[in-house]
Scaffold this active site. Sequence first.
Site, PDB file in Angstrom:
ATOM      1  N   HIS A  20     -47.812   8.067   4.862  1.00  0.00           N
ATOM      2  CA  HIS A  20     -47.032   8.673   5.954  1.00  0.00           C
ATOM      3  C   HIS A  20     -45.683   7.974   6.159  1.00  0.00           C
ATOM      4  O   HIS A  20     -44.917   8.355   7.036  1.00  0.00           O
ATOM      5  CB  HIS A  20     -47.818   8.644   7.268  1.00  0.00           C
ATOM      6  CG  HIS A  20     -49.052   9.498   7.234  1.00  0.00           C
ATOM      7  ND1 HIS A  20     -49.023  10.847   6.936  1.00  0.00           N
ATOM      8  CD2 HIS A  20     -50.362   9.195   7.437  1.00  0.00           C
ATOM      9  CE1 HIS A  20     -50.260  11.338   6.967  1.00  0.00           C
ATOM     10  NE2 HIS A  20     -51.098  10.352   7.261  1.00  0.00           N
TER      11      HIS A  20
ATOM     12  N   ASP B  92     -55.733  13.007   0.299  1.00  0.00           N
ATOM     13  CA  ASP B  92     -56.069  12.593   1.661  1.00  0.00           C
ATOM     14  C   ASP B  92     -56.159  13.858   2.524  1.00  0.00           C
ATOM     15  O   ASP B  92     -55.530  14.863   2.220  1.00  0.00           O
ATOM     16  CB  ASP B  92     -54.964  11.668   2.177  1.00  0.00           C
ATOM     17  CG  ASP B  92     -55.304  10.988   3.494  1.00  0.00           C
ATOM     18  OD1 ASP B  92     -55.704   9.812   3.461  1.00  0.00           O
ATOM     19  OD2 ASP B  92     -55.147  11.631   4.558  1.00  0.00           O
TER      20      ASP B  92
ATOM     21  N   HIS C  20     -54.965  14.252   5.407  1.00  0.00           N
ATOM     22  CA  HIS C  20     -53.702  14.421   6.119  1.00  0.00           C
ATOM     23  C   HIS C  20     -52.582  14.697   5.129  1.00  0.00           C
ATOM     24  O   HIS C  20     -52.588  14.155   4.020  1.00  0.00           O
ATOM     25  CB  HIS C  20     -53.377  13.152   6.924  1.00  0.00           C
ATOM     26  CG  HIS C  20     -54.440  12.778   7.910  1.00  0.00           C
ATOM     27  ND1 HIS C  20     -55.386  11.826   7.635  1.00  0.00           N
ATOM     28  CD2 HIS C  20     -54.704  13.255   9.149  1.00  0.00           C
ATOM     29  CE1 HIS C  20     -56.203  11.709   8.683  1.00  0.00           C
ATOM     30  NE2 HIS C  20     -55.812  12.577   9.615  1.00  0.00           N
TER      31      HIS C  20
ATOM     32  N   ASP D  64     -60.600  10.901   3.596  1.00  0.00           N
ATOM     33  CA  ASP D  64     -60.975  11.444   4.906  1.00  0.00           C
ATOM     34  C   ASP D  64     -61.264  12.945   4.891  1.00  0.00           C
ATOM     35  O   ASP D  64     -61.496  13.542   5.932  1.00  0.00           O
ATOM     36  CB  ASP D  64     -59.918  11.079   5.962  1.00  0.00           C
ATOM     37  CG  ASP D  64     -58.517  11.003   5.402  1.00  0.00           C
ATOM     38  OD1 ASP D  64     -58.299  11.514   4.282  1.00  0.00           O
ATOM     39  OD2 ASP D  64     -57.637  10.437   6.077  1.00  0.00           O
TER      40      ASP D  64
HETATM   41 ZN   LIG Z   1     -55.546  10.486   6.071  1.00  0.00          ZN
END
Ligand SMILES: [Zn+2]
Lengths: 440, 555
Positions: free
Chosen positions: A110, A149, A151, A238
């Site tokens: 991120h 991931d 996200h 995740d």
């Molecule tokens: Zn993540």
Amino acid sequence: MSGKPLGLVFFPAFDWAISPTHPEREERLLYTRDQIVEEGLLDMDTIREYKPRLALREDLERVHVCVPNIMSLITDAHRVSAGGAITAAEAVMRGETARSFALVRPPGHHAMRVVHGTRGFCTINIEAIMIEYLRRHYGIGRVAVVDTDVHHGDGTQDIFYHDPDTLFISFHQDGRTLYPGSGFTNEMGSPPAFGSTINLPLPPGTNDEGLHTILDELILPVLADFQPDLIINSAGQDNHYSDPLANMAITAQGYARLADKLKADIAVLEGGYSIEDALPYVNVGIILAMAGMDYSKVIEPDIANSVRHQADSTTAYIRNLIADRRAVWNARDSLQKEAIQKAGNLWRRQKGIYYDDSGIQERQTESVHICPHCRGYLTIATEAQGGRFACQSAFIAVSWRDSCGRCRAAARDEVMQAKKQRQYQHYFLQDLYQDTLEKI
Amino acid sequence: MWLGIDVGGTFTDAVVIANGEILAQAKAPTTHTDLLSGILAAVDLVMHGMVCSGVERVALSTTIVTNAVVQGKTDTVGLLLLPGPGVNLNKMLPELPITLAGYVDHRGRETSLPDEKEVIKACEQLQDRSALAVVGKFAVRNPRQELQVARWVKEQLPGRHVTAGSSISGALNFWRRTNSAYYNSAVHRHFGEFSTAITTALQQRQITAPVFVLKADGGTLPLVVAEQNPVETIFTGPAASVLGIMAMTAPSGETVSLDVGGTTTDIALWQDGLPLFASRGARINGFPTAVRAFWMRSVGIGGDSFVRWEGEQIKVGPMRLGPAMALGGEYPTVSDALIVAGHVHFGDRAAAMKAMEKLTRNGGSSENTAALVLEAAATIIHQEIDAMILEQAAEPVYKVDDIINGRPIAPELLIGVGGAAPGLAPLVAKIRGIDYQTPPGAMVANAVGAAVARPTTEVTLRADTSQGIYTVAELGLRQKLTKRSLTPTDVRDLARQHLRERAVQSGINFETAEVVYEEEFNLVRGFSTIGKILTCRLQVKPGVLRAICGKEGVL
Ligand SMILES: [Zn+2]
Ligand SMILES: [Zn+2]
């Protein structure tokens, strides 16, 4: 199998946390450590463990522009996890290992080019640092990053958004239902790099079947077309059915088979916060698959609690997504021409970026200066409010490794001009041909 | 009076020690097919003219287990595993295992149960095996299932030895515990026979003192305890050697030791008075086990190393083409150079001179040539020490602080033992710019090391306050905690209590126990702290019971 082992950089950072009860805390890889050691993985001839090196300031500043400066934003742990990714990659480049897995924390996907603080648990982007290191020291050209991931890997996307040599593919839980709220299909790269960003938002509840359909029918064919020198896997975990921060239904087997098919040269751990029920099994599954070993027996003891059925609407959505993205991929050259024509010599976008871990709101204007002879150059105007430094602004120009002489000079001129006008607190020139970050 | 015995590859050495001095030493050829007769020959020689009933302690470094494995004197072992999910080990073990139901996870929680009927069926298939091993994944976190299955097996196959993996090692590593348990069962009967035979033979000689056996990690076990864990007594040669060095020099700080033999030099690095342990357990027949051992590296330089020119360079070792010319050999060796340089005095000095003359180029003196040879040999040892230091610095660590503040070992002292050490050790030390010692009495260092080795024991206590339980793997123990919250001090105290029990049972002095490993983690679920996981490994460390003076005159 090539006969060479898998390189494993395991660095659980047992003495580092964002805060005591934060998901990024000392305990995160404890049970993964237990499982890896108990399985005897570190003793097997098919796996060679490496100690991470410490990334240097120049390694980090080849990617990031930190405001006000890098040392006030990062901790030693960040230098170790970035160094761990580099160590993993170098083992592959030196021919010591067939592939490598940097099972390290803190994560990085991120973290964007401009850094004001920590967001989504990330401060610096360890994959991007590793990739630019390989380009500088090993002459690597085309790189594909597959972000698995849950996200959206918005930081990695941001860093490579203007780079046609880096293909960034991210599948993730739909941004309308999950942090960071981006990663929609219409984010496809700026005109000079159009088509080299591919986002695959997936509905909550997507399971192994849905994931592997998209892998087999879209991701693997696109990778085959792109012909990268290296495939990097941002191996977040995740998407697992037990993850407390998301709502997907992938199993350890799903992840292991993904690793087996993807055959990434280097995998780097990202998120994954089901630290007891998922991480020990998913990590062992990925390690075994990457090492070319039998992973068929890696099955979560609580697998009965997993969501097995995928909604029909999800299956239908995935079919459409595959068809739609394939069409864009196949037409990318003509679509790029159109995009460049439409932009003329300047492409501009504005972004609002929130740093959840630091409480900072940033406003950014990116301007891509399009050049007929090269990839052009980039300028970024940034203003951040909140957090430790209250208010920080900067004007930044970035010229690329292969920017032409005129673009490199123009980038420098723009920062000099901006400095004369005194609108910002800080001025930076990142010249990637010279491999320098200058504070002007 | 203490009696120390070291069974080596060629000779079995025995020493008698009293008041910190070597009273007597003797040598007898090692009898590989029947170790006992060689041992007794050495004992009879060394005890000649002494009062046998005066022996208070007998300690033995033996190759009995190594020989049993090498010579195939092992029993057939049935291997029963409770592996749960994870790696498929079937093709990575000395024997194809029978896989059983039941699983304990990383927190020691039972996620599925073993099935007695399945165990009974498995035992029917294993009727022909002489011994068995039962190993459960994460049994060190909760031994209940493993011990339950072991009991069922004993009921089904009475009279046969059953090794439970968690009794072998309290450390994580299912693969290693499985291999260790397998070999433990495989050598159990053979070791038992040896143990009975030596006890009887010593009694016949009026030696009734307790007998201890050296372990690969430098500790010793009373013979009766070793009968349960014979696999621990494999590969004790290096341990005996470093314990001998410890007894005769008591190094402190960071040190490097050399044991210079006929064909090789064994190098060990030391920190705080103890040699470093190998980060991984020893391999038996190529299979990694949980047997801990000192970290040694061998380099092909010794007294008998062949010396010659290759192009413009003088080369030493690693091959041996025969004895030194001073002892009637045909080719120049390191020993010849040592004799010419005046570091050692044996054999025919004229022949040694001839050896150096053979090597001399451009009309230099034999003494110069000898110096050149020794310099080349010392350089190779020096480079190997550097390689070890680099390897040690590259060992993975799991904390940021260890990465930032870790530093490579920097030995400040060099200790040399073995025949060629007096000549080579000073040269290596000079290249490194450090001090050196070459203690006398080093010829019987291994037997001395065995004689004075301290009995050791350890416990690994792991408390999980959110579950309210703790385990001590080595004792097969899983119990309720009486306190809700624990500090590291509480855990240390609890570990000390259990170590005391274990030590008293085995007749071991526990006063010197030290914490060798500690971990403390907060358990957080849903943003609140619900407990702690604390681990403490407490150990009576390997060491020597007393210093020994290896007086030249006596030897
Ligand atoms: Zn993540
Ligand atoms: Zn240009």
